[in-house]
Write a protein that holds these residues in place. Structure first.
Motif, PDB file in Angstrom:
ATOM      1  N   GLN A 133       4.338  -8.548  -1.333  1.00 12.46           N
ATOM      2  CA  GLN A 133       3.285  -8.416  -0.322  1.00 12.46           C
ATOM      3  C   GLN A 133       2.137  -9.363  -0.682  1.00 12.46           C
ATOM      4  OE1 GLN A 133       3.522  -5.487   2.094  1.00 12.46           O
ATOM      5  NE2 GLN A 133       5.623  -5.525   1.321  1.00 12.46           N
TER       6      GLN A 133
ATOM      7  N   GLU B  47      -1.653 -11.306   0.717  1.00 11.75           N
ATOM      8  CA  GLU B  47      -2.814 -11.101   1.589  1.00 11.75           C
ATOM      9  C   GLU B  47      -3.431 -12.452   1.937  1.00 11.75           C
ATOM     10  OE1 GLU B  47      -5.943  -8.928  -0.390  1.00 11.75           O
ATOM     11  OE2 GLU B  47      -7.405  -9.489   1.136  1.00 11.75           O
TER      12      GLU B  47
ATOM     13  N   ARG C 100       6.090  -9.322   3.496  1.00 11.46           N
ATOM     14  CA  ARG C 100       5.039  -8.970   4.458  1.00 11.46           C
ATOM     15  C   ARG C 100       3.739  -9.646   4.034  1.00 11.46           C
ATOM     16  NH1 ARG C 100       1.465  -4.894   3.877  1.00 11.46           N
ATOM     17  NH2 ARG C 100       0.369  -4.199   5.735  1.00 11.46           N
TER      18      ARG C 100
ATOM     19  N   GLN D 226      -0.522  -9.483   4.835  1.00  9.53           N
ATOM     20  CA  GLN D 226      -1.528  -8.607   5.425  1.00  9.53           C
ATOM     21  C   GLN D 226      -2.928  -9.206   5.334  1.00  9.53           C
ATOM     22  OE1 GLN D 226      -1.587  -4.892   3.264  1.00  9.53           O
ATOM     23  NE2 GLN D 226      -1.602  -5.917   1.269  1.00  9.53           N
TER      24      GLN D 226
ATOM     25  N   CYS E  24      -6.212 -12.522  13.742  1.00  7.04           N
ATOM     26  CA  CYS E  24      -4.981 -11.861  13.270  1.00  7.04           C
ATOM     27  C   CYS E  24      -3.973 -11.759  14.407  1.00  7.04           C
ATOM     28  CB  CYS E  24      -5.289 -10.456  12.762  1.00  7.04           C
ATOM     29  SG  CYS E  24      -6.115 -10.433  11.169  1.00  7.04           S
TER      30      CYS E  24
ATOM     31  N   MET F  84      -0.099 -11.015  13.943  1.00  9.14           N
ATOM     32  CA  MET F  84      -0.216  -9.859  13.057  1.00  9.14           C
ATOM     33  C   MET F  84      -0.531  -8.616  13.899  1.00  9.14           C
ATOM     34  SD  MET F  84      -2.380 -11.688  10.001  1.00  9.14           S
ATOM     35  CE  MET F  84      -1.840 -10.776   8.563  1.00  9.14           C
TER      36      MET F  84
ATOM     37  N   GLU G  96      -2.209  -2.296  11.800  1.00  5.31           N
ATOM     38  CA  GLU G  96      -1.334  -1.258  11.254  1.00  5.31           C
ATOM     39  C   GLU G  96      -2.095  -0.016  10.843  1.00  5.31           C
ATOM     40  OE1 GLU G  96       0.710  -3.321   8.107  1.00  5.31           O
ATOM     41  OE2 GLU G  96       2.204  -4.107   9.531  1.00  5.31           O
TER      42      GLU G  96
ATOM     43  N   TYR H 143      -4.270  -5.468   9.061  1.00  2.00           N
ATOM     44  CA  TYR H 143      -3.304  -6.159   9.927  1.00  2.00           C
ATOM     45  C   TYR H 143      -2.138  -6.635   9.070  1.00  2.00           C
ATOM     46  CZ  TYR H 143      -6.304  -6.288  14.039  1.00  2.00           C
ATOM     47  OH  TYR H 143      -7.052  -5.926  15.124  1.00  2.00           O
ATOM     48  N   GLY H 144      -0.939  -6.659   9.659  1.00  2.00           N
ATOM     49  CA  GLY H 144       0.220  -7.112   8.884  1.00  2.00           C
ATOM     50  C   GLY H 144       1.277  -7.757   9.763  1.00  2.00           C
TER      51      GLY H 144
END
Ligand SMILES: CC(C)(COP(=O)(O)OP(=O)(O)OC[C@H]1O[C@@H](n2cnc3c(N)ncnc32)[C@H](O)[C@@H]1OP(=O)(O)O)[C@@H](O)C(=O)NCCC(=O)NCCS
Length: 230
Positions: A135, A137, A171, A173, A187, A192, A195, A214-215
């Motif tokens: 993950q 960012e 993913r 984010q 986003c 994105m 979430e 947001y993802g």
């Protein structure tokens, strides 16, 4: 973008997730490579932030409107330059919280302290949220003089593509002050999905602040790009 349990193919999200396989970040990654070979978009050049960019960065770092939704305090010039030096030190991505910040240069504009250099009009951060779970960012900031012109979308889109293509996260984010409409719109422009909204997660500037998360999943990014997913 479909975000229900069943997606276009008819497969359930669990089936699609299983098909994606286990985490497979391509780490370690040394972003020094981007100094030699920057990311290039239609209008911008993206390369790792340097301590010598501090004057350009301070031009946006000192503006209250820019700081409003960023977890940055107001800094005087000395503090601002030290902060840029710290952010410019990020290169190697290996473990959680490792980061690199990419400076967005706009060819044809002059750096505020060195007319021979192109100006850095904003910067785009890549941080490791979880190496174990693949993950990552993203974060961004742009000088207000250059906002509303699509530069952030252009740069962040290139960074998102780079991240998925080169680092292979499952993913990606972004964390936002929930009131930050410009960042939320960015986003969404990037594909994105909102979430979560975490209520009153932080106390900043005398008030409780909600955080929006947001993802985007790798397969969703790949579907948008019309590419095979890996
Ligand atoms: C978040 C931030 C980077 C967004 O910048 P931005 O310039 O609004 O983002 P975009 O590049 O997506 O530009 C979108 C705007 O440019 C317009 N635009 C003009 N030309 C465009 C083009 N060629 N392509 C795309 N959009 C274009 C869009 O219509 C849109 O306008 P609108 O805001 O009136 O709808 C900026 O607001 C910022 O730096 N804020 C301060 C720091 C901050 O809060 N960072 C986020 C922390 S989570």
């Amino acid at each position: 973008m479909p975000d229900s349990a069943t997606q276009n193919s008819g497969a359930t999200r669990a089936e699609l997730a299983a098909a994606d396989g286990p985490p497979a970040l391509r780490f370690p990654y040394d972003a020094t490579a981007l100094t030699e070979h920057p990311l290039r978009t239609e209008r911008l050049v993206l390369r790792p932030l340097e301590a010598s960019d501090a004057a350009d960065v301070y031009e946006y770092q000192r503006i209250p409107e820019v700081l409003r939704y960023l977890p940055w305090p107001e800094r005087d010039r000395t503090e601002g330059y030290a902060h840029t030096a710290k952010r410019a030190a990020g290169r190697l991505l290996v473990v959680d919280d490792d980061f690199v910040v990419l400076a967005a240069e706009l060819p044809g504009t002059r750096s505020v302290d060195d007319p021979r250099r192109d100006r850095v009009i904003g910067d785009f951060m890549i941080r490791v949220s979880s190496a174990k779970h693949a993950q990552l960012e993203l974060g961004w900031v742009l000088h207000p003089d250059f906002q509303g012109l699509g530069y952030a979308a252009e740069a962040a889109g290139a960074v998102l593509d780079f991240v998925f293509e080169t680092l292979n996260p499952h993913r990606v984010q972004a964390f936002l002050d929930a009131r930050n409409a410009a960042s939320a719109a960015l986003c969404e422009r990037l594909g994105m999905r909102r979430e979560a909204t975490i209520l009153e997660e932080e106390y900043n500037d005398g008030e409780w602040q909600d955080t929006a998360i947001y993802g985007v999943l790798r397969r969703e990014w790949a579907a948008r790009r019309g590419t095979a997913g890996s």
